[in-house]
Design an enzyme around this catalytic site. Structure first.
Site, PDB file in Angstrom:
ATOM      1  N   TYR A  60       0.799  -1.217   0.000  1.00 44.97           N
ATOM      2  CA  TYR A  60       0.000   0.000   0.000  1.00 44.97           C
ATOM      3  C   TYR A  60       0.834   1.270   0.000  1.00 44.97           C
ATOM      4  O   TYR A  60       0.361   2.332   0.400  1.00 44.97           O
ATOM      5  CB  TYR A  60      -0.981  -0.020   1.182  1.00 44.97           C
ATOM      6  CG  TYR A  60      -1.918  -1.195   1.080  1.00 44.97           C
ATOM      7  CD1 TYR A  60      -2.789  -1.318   0.004  1.00 44.97           C
ATOM      8  CD2 TYR A  60      -1.900  -2.207   2.034  1.00 44.97           C
ATOM      9  CE1 TYR A  60      -3.627  -2.418  -0.118  1.00 44.97           C
ATOM     10  CE2 TYR A  60      -2.746  -3.300   1.922  1.00 44.97           C
ATOM     11  CZ  TYR A  60      -3.604  -3.401   0.846  1.00 44.97           C
ATOM     12  OH  TYR A  60      -4.425  -4.494   0.726  1.00 44.97           O
ATOM     13  N   CYS A  61       2.045   1.166  -0.480  1.00 49.25           N
ATOM     14  CA  CYS A  61       2.943   2.314  -0.576  1.00 49.25           C
ATOM     15  C   CYS A  61       2.688   3.028  -1.905  1.00 49.25           C
ATOM     16  O   CYS A  61       2.379   2.397  -2.916  1.00 49.25           O
ATOM     17  CB  CYS A  61       4.390   1.827  -0.510  1.00 49.25           C
ATOM     18  SG  CYS A  61       5.620   3.147  -0.662  1.00 49.25           S
ATOM     19  N   GLY A  62       2.852   4.334  -1.892  1.00 44.27           N
ATOM     20  CA  GLY A  62       2.713   5.108  -3.121  1.00 44.27           C
ATOM     21  C   GLY A  62       3.738   4.732  -4.181  1.00 44.27           C
ATOM     22  O   GLY A  62       3.561   5.040  -5.357  1.00 44.27           O
TER      23      GLY A  62
END
Length: 183
Positions: A60-62
């Site tokens: 869920y990291c950019g």
């Protein structure tokens, strides 16, 4: 007399195991659980003597879209011996709580074919042996998608921040340097 001759091959085998362990760089000593599989990734067996990119990831990291670029780099250089290892981590609070979700993001959403492990700690005292050694040779990851390029001898050639995209010329140059290194 017969027993003594039977013991000689056993001692030779035992010595060979020690020799194999001695050939394994410290960085690659140990196993990590493979993502959504029952098997372990023996780092030494799979990666010793090969150029390697290690990247800590988070679903869920950019920066997760970098999976696509990393996969492209892996496919481009795989024929020259490059290996890639993705190590998901929740150290920055952006990894899925469930390994099945992590696998879905990596394999289904981004089409990753390089080796991925189950989520692991990558910073501090709890970090896996691999990441403690990477930090010793370079520095600990400051965020997700920190990239390490390792040569055939198990030495970090270069490390790159999350901001460095997989198509960055310096990242590619480090990979080419690792590929050109001799075991």
């Amino acid at each position: 007399m017969r027993i003594r001759w039977m013991l000689v091959p056993l001692f030779m085998l035992a010595g060979a195991g020690g020799a194999l362990a001695a050939q394994c760089p410290e960085l690659l000593r140990g196993d990590l659980p493979k993502l959504r599989a029952k098997e372990q990734v023996n780092l030494c067996e799979q990666f010793a003597g090969k150029p390697l990119v290690v990247v800590n990831t988070a679903s869920y990291c950019g920066f997760a879209p970098q999976f696509e670029g990393l996969e492209a780099v892996y496919k481009e250089y795989q024929g020259q011996g490059l290996e890639m290892l993705g190590v998901p981590s929740n150290d920055f609070k952006q990894e899925a709580k469930d390994a099945a979700e992590t696998a879905k993001v990596c394999y289904a959403n981004y089409g990753v074919t390089f080796t991925m492990t189950e989520p692991q700690p990558v910073r501090g005292a709890d970090a896996t042996h691999l990441f403690r050694e990477l930090a010793k040779q370079s520095n600990a990851p400051k965020w997700n998608f920190y990239k390490y390029v390792v040569d055939r001898q198990g030495k970090v050639v270069a490390s790159f921040s999350s901001l460095t995209k997989p198509d960055d010329p310096q990242f590619r140059a480090a990979i080419e340097q690792a590929i050109a290194s001799h075991p």
